[in-house]
Design an enzyme around this catalytic site. Structure first.
Site, short mmCIF file in Angstrom:
data_model
loop_
_atom_site.label_atom_id
_atom_site.label_comp_id
_atom_site.label_asym_id
_atom_site.label_seq_id
_atom_site.Cartn_x
_atom_site.Cartn_y
_atom_site.Cartn_z
N GLY A 208 1.14 -2.27 9.13
CA GLY A 208 0.28 -1.50 8.21
C GLY A 208 -1.13 -1.41 8.76
CG ASN A 209 -3.57 1.51 8.11
OD1 ASN A 209 -4.24 1.63 7.10
ND2 ASN A 209 -2.59 2.36 8.44
CG HIS A 210 -7.69 -3.50 7.92
ND1 HIS A 210 -7.25 -4.67 7.36
CD2 HIS A 210 -7.79 -3.73 9.25
CE1 HIS A 210 -7.11 -5.58 8.31
NE2 HIS A 210 -7.43 -5.04 9.46
CB SER A 211 -6.09 2.84 4.80
OG SER A 211 -6.40 3.80 3.83
CB ALA A 274 -5.05 5.19 7.52
#
Ligand code: C5P
Length: 396
Positions: A208-211, A274
């Site tokens: 995943g990512n930090h969005s 994102a």
């Protein structure tokens, strides 16, 4: 200009409450219908009689009239209004509305209001600068409320700094602009992708990512304020709009499937998600055990949602984002072409205050006519408003 518009003015206990009298007069002169709610402490600064006389309506502050027993229905007041404006907003009421406290008529009406809500804070400079005040104002913005920042100048305490409520004439201009804008995208449908995507590695882990979903949420709120209807397709984010249609998904493939269902009917599409560029080729069916010293995951490319829908564009105006760390402008312009965007919003991770999880963003717009527009560091709500204003100008 404001003929027939129904404005609910909520007045809190602050010396700036005296300005409410001038403000009500200006609204009435413009043809607005005005009802006033006051907190008990507001009555120490200005009398209900003054505001009732100027607004030509009874002033509300209790749930019922002690003498007649008449019930003042907060839900009805909230439904009646086209706009609720809390001016002046005291630190006390700010703290309460930011945290869902509901111990008076003003607060219950705020919680029931279906219409847009604007707030104009007024307090001494140190109170205004306090992290809790600033945090609470940010919270209101995340709820979709519009904050009319306190102005710089002389304060009742004798000190000088930021804390003065905007003047009645300024408030009037802001309210007029709000109503003019609120019709600008009436009947238009907006599709927004937002948040991160989670790509399963096994049943418990993901890439995943930090969005956080803050930018997409601010965009949805700004489009709604301009009269548009939106559908948001969001990955597992921390922030979502509290009104409007939100479809929650996990992976890029699911996001694409949902976005494809809604693309044909959309007039405007904003790709603010994102999206993970890669996903594990075959997610494990069972939780992967830590038996070996190293683990190799084979990743395959995810579909590009923006580029896929860019190829299916008919009438739609497409807005994309680019988050770059090097060669920013060149990369952004390349993406504009490659993904068939009409407008691309570049934000650079090199700028302090811009990027994931932040409340602010610093962006540059590039469009298909080679126009470039650089903006200062601003709140994500203000960046969202700039995007909406740009779309309104260019759709026309
Ligand atoms: O290629 P890049 O990820 O930098 O492009 C960013 C833009 O493309 C954003 O608007 C993002 O939402 C969109 N995008 C997409 N699907 C992907 C990757 C990016 O819609 N798989």
């Amino acid at each position: 200009m404001l003929a027939g518009k129904k404005i609910l003015l909520a007045v809190c206990g602050s010396i700036a409450a005296y300005k409410a009298a001038f403000f009500v007069r200006l609204l009435k002169k413009e043809g607005a219908e005005v009802k006033v709610i006051m907190t008990n402490s507001a009555k120490d600064f200005i009398t209900p009689l003054t505001l009732a006389t100027l607004s030509k309506n009874p002033v509300y502050s209790e749930y019922f009239d002690e003498k007649s027993g008449e019930w003042h229905n907060h839900v009805e007041l909230g439904m009646w209004a086209d706009l609720m404006l809390i001016a002046p907003l005291s630190a006390n009421t700010l703290g309460k509305i930011a945290n869902g406290i509901c111990d008076n008529l003003l607060l219950a009406t705020y919680l029931s209001a279906k219409c847009p809500v604007m707030v104009a804070p007024a307090m001494d400079l140190d109170m205004y600068q306090h992290p809790s005040t600033q945090e609470n104002l940010k919270k209101l913005q995340s709820f979709g409320n519009e904050v009319i920042e306190a102005r710089d100048g002389e304060l009742a305490s004798g000190l000088s700094g930021q804390g003065r409520m905007a003047e009645p004439e300024e408030l009037l201009e802001i309210v007029k602009k709000k109503f003019a804008n609120s019709e600008a995208l009436k009947g238009k449908r907006v599709l927004i992708t937002s948040g991160p995507t989670f790509e399963a590695i096994d049943p418990v882990r993901f890439i995943g990512n930090h969005s956080s979903g803050k930018m997409g949420t601010a965009i949805a709120n700004a489009f709604r304020s301009a009269g548009a209807e939106f559908t948001m397709i969001s990955g597992p984010a921390d922030y979502f709009p509290n009104q409007g249609k939100v479809i929650k998904v996990q992976s890029a493939q699911e996001m694409l499937n949902e976005a494809e269902k809604h693309h044909a009917e959309a007039d405007i599409v904003v790709f603010s998600a994102a999206v993970s560029d890669y996903r594990p080729k075959e997610p494990a069916k069972e939780k992967i055990k830590k038996n070996d010293d190293s683990l190799h995951l084979e990743l395959v490319k995810n579909p590009d949602i923006a580029a896929t829908l860019g190829g299916k564009k008919t009438k739609q105006y497409h807005v994309g984002f680019a988050l770059e760390t090097t060669n920013e402008a060149v990369n952004a312009k390349e993406k504009l072409q490659k993904k068939n965007f009409d407008l691309i919003v570049l934000n650079s991770l090199n700028d302090e205050g811009a990027g994931f999880q932040q409340d602010t963003n610093k962006v540059t717009f590039f469009d298909r006519n080679n126009n470039e527009q650089k903006f200062e560091l601003k709140s994500k709500a203000d960046v969202a408003q700039d995007i909406v204003d740009y779309v309104i100008k260019n759709l026309a």
